[in-house]
Design a protein around this motif. Structure first.
Motif, PDB file in Angstrom:
ATOM      1  N   CYS A 179     -13.161   1.615  -1.847  1.00 38.44           N
ATOM      2  CA  CYS A 179     -11.730   1.620  -2.166  1.00 38.44           C
ATOM      3  C   CYS A 179     -10.934   2.337  -1.080  1.00 38.44           C
ATOM      4  O   CYS A 179      -9.855   1.887  -0.694  1.00 38.44           O
ATOM      5  N   GLY A 201     -10.951   0.020   1.796  1.00 38.76           N
ATOM      6  CA  GLY A 201     -10.068  -1.095   1.482  1.00 38.76           C
ATOM      7  C   GLY A 201      -8.605  -0.729   1.665  1.00 38.76           C
ATOM      8  O   GLY A 201      -7.808  -1.529   2.168  1.00 38.76           O
ATOM      9  N   THR A 202      -8.251   0.482   1.271  1.00 39.41           N
ATOM     10  CA  THR A 202      -6.874   0.944   1.447  1.00 39.41           C
ATOM     11  C   THR A 202      -6.526   1.033   2.928  1.00 39.41           C
ATOM     12  O   THR A 202      -5.453   0.600   3.361  1.00 39.41           O
ATOM     13  N   GLY A 260      -6.273  -2.575   4.257  1.00 41.09           N
ATOM     14  CA  GLY A 260      -5.023  -3.199   3.820  1.00 41.09           C
ATOM     15  C   GLY A 260      -3.822  -2.687   4.597  1.00 41.09           C
ATOM     16  O   GLY A 260      -2.940  -3.461   4.990  1.00 41.09           O
ATOM     17  N   ALA A 261      -3.789  -1.387   4.855  1.00 37.65           N
ATOM     18  CA  ALA A 261      -2.689  -0.800   5.625  1.00 37.65           C
ATOM     19  C   ALA A 261      -2.684  -1.320   7.057  1.00 37.65           C
ATOM     20  O   ALA A 261      -1.638  -1.624   7.619  1.00 37.65           O
ATOM     21  N   ILE A 287      -3.960  -4.209   8.112  1.00 29.70           N
ATOM     22  CA  ILE A 287      -3.544  -5.628   8.080  1.00 29.70           C
ATOM     23  C   ILE A 287      -2.025  -5.731   7.960  1.00 29.70           C
ATOM     24  O   ILE A 287      -1.396  -6.501   8.667  1.00 29.70           O
ATOM     25  N   ALA A 288      -1.476  -4.919   7.053  1.00 30.78           N
ATOM     26  CA  ALA A 288      -0.015  -4.940   6.874  1.00 30.78           C
ATOM     27  C   ALA A 288       0.695  -4.531   8.146  1.00 30.78           C
ATOM     28  O   ALA A 288       1.715  -5.107   8.512  1.00 30.78           O
TER      29      ALA A 288
END
Length: 122
Positions: free
Chosen positions: A107, A110-111, A114-115, A117-118
């Motif tokens: 997790c 993943g965070t 995700g950050a 990728i954004a």
């Protein structure tokens, strides 16, 4: 299925509102040694609440409303904690420890992913 979904939706809305009130209204800006006090408080309280509810509720509709809905909306950490305890109670302590370690690690990763990728999409 519709009644259960409605119970989860209502409980989730109330849990999310309670999380907001505690984390962002009542404890906004407070820290515990630099850590966010609101999130910490909600996660610990939600974990305690789901443990209490799981042991005391006798109605499946109450479980949908309060455990899945309210606690799920209040903090998903409570559900993670309840799953961990279920594994321990089933005698799968090794599985519980692996589940906890892998969940926290993935997790967090993943965070971060995700950050990143954004950030690249901006």
């Amino acid at each position: 299925m519709i009644k259960e979904l409605a119970a989860v939706a209502v409980g989730g809305a109330l849990g999310s509102a309670a999380r907001y009130l505690i984390s962002y209204a009542w404890l906004a800006g407070l820290t515990l040694g630099g850590l966010p006090a609101g999130t910490f408080t909600v996660n610990v309280a939600g974990s305690m609440l789901i443990g209490f509810l799981a042991e005391t509720l006798n109605s499946s509709m109450a479980v949908w409303l309060l455990c899945v809905g309210f606690c799920g909306g209040f903090t998903t950490f409570s559900t993670f904690s309840a799953d961990f305890i279920r594994l321990v109670k089933a005698g799968n302590t090794t599985g519980a420890v692996i589940y906890a370690a892998v969940t926290v690690a993935l997790c967090a990763l993943g965070t971060i992913a995700g950050a990143k990728i954004a950030a690249t999409l901006r």
